[in-house]
Scaffold this motif. Structure first.
Motif, PDB file in Angstrom:
ATOM      1  N   LYS A 123       0.834  -1.199   0.000  1.00 24.90           N
ATOM      2  CA  LYS A 123       0.000   0.000   0.000  1.00 24.90           C
ATOM      3  C   LYS A 123       0.866   1.244   0.000  1.00 24.90           C
ATOM      4  O   LYS A 123       1.870   1.307   0.713  1.00 24.90           O
ATOM      5  CB  LYS A 123      -0.893   0.008   1.235  1.00 24.90           C
ATOM      6  CG  LYS A 123      -1.930   1.108   1.202  1.00 24.90           C
ATOM      7  CD  LYS A 123      -2.747   1.140   2.459  1.00 24.90           C
ATOM      8  CE  LYS A 123      -2.707   2.547   3.034  1.00 24.90           C
ATOM      9  NZ  LYS A 123      -3.265   2.608   4.371  1.00 24.90           N
ATOM     10  N   MET A 124       0.484   2.219  -0.785  1.00 26.46           N
ATOM     11  CA  MET A 124       1.222   3.485  -0.815  1.00 26.46           C
ATOM     12  C   MET A 124       0.547   4.553   0.032  1.00 26.46           C
ATOM     13  O   MET A 124       1.182   5.253   0.773  1.00 26.46           O
ATOM     14  CB  MET A 124       1.348   3.985  -2.249  1.00 26.46           C
ATOM     15  CG  MET A 124       2.153   3.064  -3.130  1.00 26.46           C
ATOM     16  SD  MET A 124       2.502   3.794  -4.733  1.00 26.46           S
ATOM     17  CE  MET A 124       0.882   3.963  -5.401  1.00 26.46           C
ATOM     18  N   THR A 125      -0.754   4.713  -0.133  1.00 32.37           N
ATOM     19  CA  THR A 125      -1.434   5.782   0.589  1.00 32.37           C
ATOM     20  C   THR A 125      -2.941   5.591   0.571  1.00 32.37           C
ATOM     21  O   THR A 125      -3.450   4.692  -0.111  1.00 32.37           O
ATOM     22  CB  THR A 125      -1.080   7.164  -0.024  1.00 32.37           C
ATOM     23  OG1 THR A 125      -1.504   8.191   0.867  1.00 32.37           O
ATOM     24  CG2 THR A 125      -1.752   7.356  -1.360  1.00 32.37           C
ATOM     25  N   THR A 126      -3.614   6.431   1.314  1.00 32.26           N
ATOM     26  CA  THR A 126      -5.081   6.430   1.333  1.00 32.26           C
ATOM     27  C   THR A 126      -5.556   7.822   0.951  1.00 32.26           C
ATOM     28  O   THR A 126      -4.974   8.812   1.387  1.00 32.26           O
ATOM     29  CB  THR A 126      -5.601   6.082   2.743  1.00 32.26           C
ATOM     30  OG1 THR A 126      -5.115   4.786   3.086  1.00 32.26           O
ATOM     31  CG2 THR A 126      -7.117   6.066   2.774  1.00 32.26           C
ATOM     32  N   ILE A 127      -6.576   7.880   0.136  1.00 34.69           N
ATOM     33  CA  ILE A 127      -7.067   9.170  -0.349  1.00 34.69           C
ATOM     34  C   ILE A 127      -8.564   9.292  -0.084  1.00 34.69           C
ATOM     35  O   ILE A 127      -9.311   8.327  -0.268  1.00 34.69           O
ATOM     36  CB  ILE A 127      -6.811   9.303  -1.875  1.00 34.69           C
ATOM     37  CG1 ILE A 127      -5.314   9.189  -2.153  1.00 34.69           C
ATOM     38  CG2 ILE A 127      -7.342  10.614  -2.408  1.00 34.69           C
ATOM     39  CD1 ILE A 127      -4.995   9.141  -3.622  1.00 34.69           C
ATOM     40  N   LYS A 128      -8.969  10.479   0.348  1.00 32.95           N
ATOM     41  CA  LYS A 128     -10.402  10.759   0.511  1.00 32.95           C
ATOM     42  C   LYS A 128     -10.905  11.456  -0.752  1.00 32.95           C
ATOM     43  O   LYS A 128     -10.166  12.209  -1.381  1.00 32.95           O
ATOM     44  CB  LYS A 128     -10.611  11.696   1.694  1.00 32.95           C
ATOM     45  CG  LYS A 128     -10.488  11.036   3.040  1.00 32.95           C
ATOM     46  CD  LYS A 128     -10.767  12.080   4.124  1.00 32.95           C
ATOM     47  CE  LYS A 128     -10.625  11.510   5.499  1.00 32.95           C
ATOM     48  NZ  LYS A 128     -10.714  12.587   6.520  1.00 32.95           N
TER      49      LYS A 128
END
Ligand SMILES: [Zn+2]
Length: 444
Positions: A123-128
């Protein structure tokens, strides 16, 4: 489509084992930075659970493709993958489902194992999302060093998002120019071609056709090269022997000729002209959104000077060869057929993609219903999975006269799937726009 450093044909369906890989992070020397102006909607909480793509085989989402299909829509939450390019700015959007709260998107990166076998993912990141006009819009940018394979899942309460994901669209815009040069590579022995006096003459015809059809590109120049004269690989391609390009399901050694080692030529679109392709009635092929102008897998459009038919080998005229090259290059830059063939549906693994999704390209259901242009052209088709989907251009002359393709309303478009004398003359406005957007995503 096959990838230089990420996967070999078909292997992607065998792996996609979810695992974290900090050590390989360093090995691959990539940097991935999300636009900091967008940080308001990006977060990466340490306590958040990583929700990996669920399936071992993932559907692929291509940029600026108006027909991603209902399989992508229904697998969006549990994981799809996409091809991304250095510097590309992307938005993924779909309709808001008001019965659920907004999901977050977890972004993943796939990497090839050092052994060359299989893939890992982390996983690289989480985005809203932002909500714009009733749609969730996730925006992200990436600075990879090379074309890469990413994945995404939609997450809510540490689980896959359960809401509907309708009208999915991935849009991408890039930082590269809309200029393109061509590199015609003559591979092995090519017999005299009807309509031209030599390879330079064919090149002149080719660049003229590209300039006339790819009007959203600036076609700078065309180079002519001979595989036999390649500085390091030349002895593999003697000029006195026919070269038979293997079936599309196999690894294509011609890709090694991409990235021709000469100044200026390295980033041209390589068009390899071979004696013929070893599949019945196939005139040329290219991977869908091969999008690789820098050598390695997927980096060449393959065109035959002859085609194998049930009654023998047929020589193509220069005009036909040029038409095939223009059509296959359309696939290379991400265009689907205006009307899907049965082989396409099998390749997509999605029965909802009956046509290309553009408003300004008609389609021809009769073509599909006719039952013509089904697989029936050799081995491999059933093994195809979306990223490896390679388009073949078919020879109308092989199929008799019980159905007249030329009556199809999309027959005038270059991305019509069947070549005949009176088909394929132009791209539509929307196709030209996408061709330009996609070219500008591709490093060159
Ligand atoms: Zn095609």
């Amino acid at each position: 489509m096959v990838w230089q450093s990420f996967f070999v044909p078909l292997s992607i369906r065998r792996f996609f084992v979810a695992k974290k890989a900090c050590s390989l992070f360093i090995f691959f020397f990539f940097t991935c930075s999300f636009l900091f102006s967008l940080l308001a909607c990006a977060e990466d909480s340490e306590s958040e659970k990583t929700v990996f793509p669920r399936d071992k085989e993932l559907y692929a989402l291509f940029p600026n493709d108006p027909a991603p299909g209902d399989s992508v829509a229904s697998h969006l939450s549990t994981g799809v993958m996409m091809i991304v390019h250095p510097g590309g700015l992307y938005t993924l959007s779909f309709d808001v489902d008001s019965a659920y709260d907004a999901p977050k998107m977890q972004l993943f990166r796939f990497y090839g194992h050092r052994s060359g076998e299989g893939y890992g993912v982390y996983k690289m990141t989480t985005i809203k999302p932002e909500i714009i006009n009733g749609r969730y819009v996730f925006t992200f940018a990436c600075e990879e060093n090379e074309r890469s394979l990413w994945g995404l899942t939609l997450v809510q309460n540490d689980d896959y998002y359960k809401g509907k994901t309708s009208n999915v669209m991935l849009e991408g815009s890039g930082k590269y120019s809309n200029h393109l040069s061509l590199n015609l590579i003559s591979v092995g022995l090519i017999e005299p071609i009807e309509g031209v006096s030599d390879m330079n003459d064919l090149a002149r015809m080719l660049i003229k056709a590209f300039r006339k059809s790819y009007t959203s590109f600036v076609i700078d120049t065309i180079y002519v090269n001979y595989a036999a004269k390649h500085p390091t690989l030349g002895n593999k391609y003697p000029s006195n022997k026919y070269w038979y390009a293997g079936p599309v399901s196999e690894e294509n050694p011609l890709y090694e000729l991409g990235n021709w080692p000469e100044k200026g030529v390295t980033e041209a679109l390589d068009i390899a002209l071979v004696h013929r392709i070893e599949e019945m009635n196939v005139l040329g092929y290219a991977a869908l959104f091969a999008s690789n102008l820098k050598g390695g897998e997927g980096s060449a459009v393959i065109v035959g000077s002859h085609t194998l038919t049930t009654t023998g080998v047929r020589a193509l005229s220069a005009k036909e060869i040029v038409k095939v090259a223009v059509h296959e290059s359309g696939h290379f830059f991400g265009l689907k057929h205006t009307t899907s063939t049965l082989a396409d549906l099998e390749g997509y693994q999605d029965l909802s993609i009956l046509e290309d999704g553009f408003d300004d390209t008609p389609s021809c259901p009769e073509l599909l219903e006719s039952g013509l242009y089904k697989k029936a052209i050799g081995k491999g088709g059933s093994d195809f999975y979306m990223p490896n989907h390679v388009f073949r251009m078919l020879d109308k002359k092989a199929y008799g006269a019980d159905f007249n393709e030329e009556d199809c309303p999309d027959a005038y478009l270059f991305m019509f799937p069947v070549s005949s004398e009176n088909t394929m003359r132009e791209f539509s406005k929307q196709q030209l726009k996408v061709l330009k957007q996609n070219l500008m995503l591709i490093p060159h």
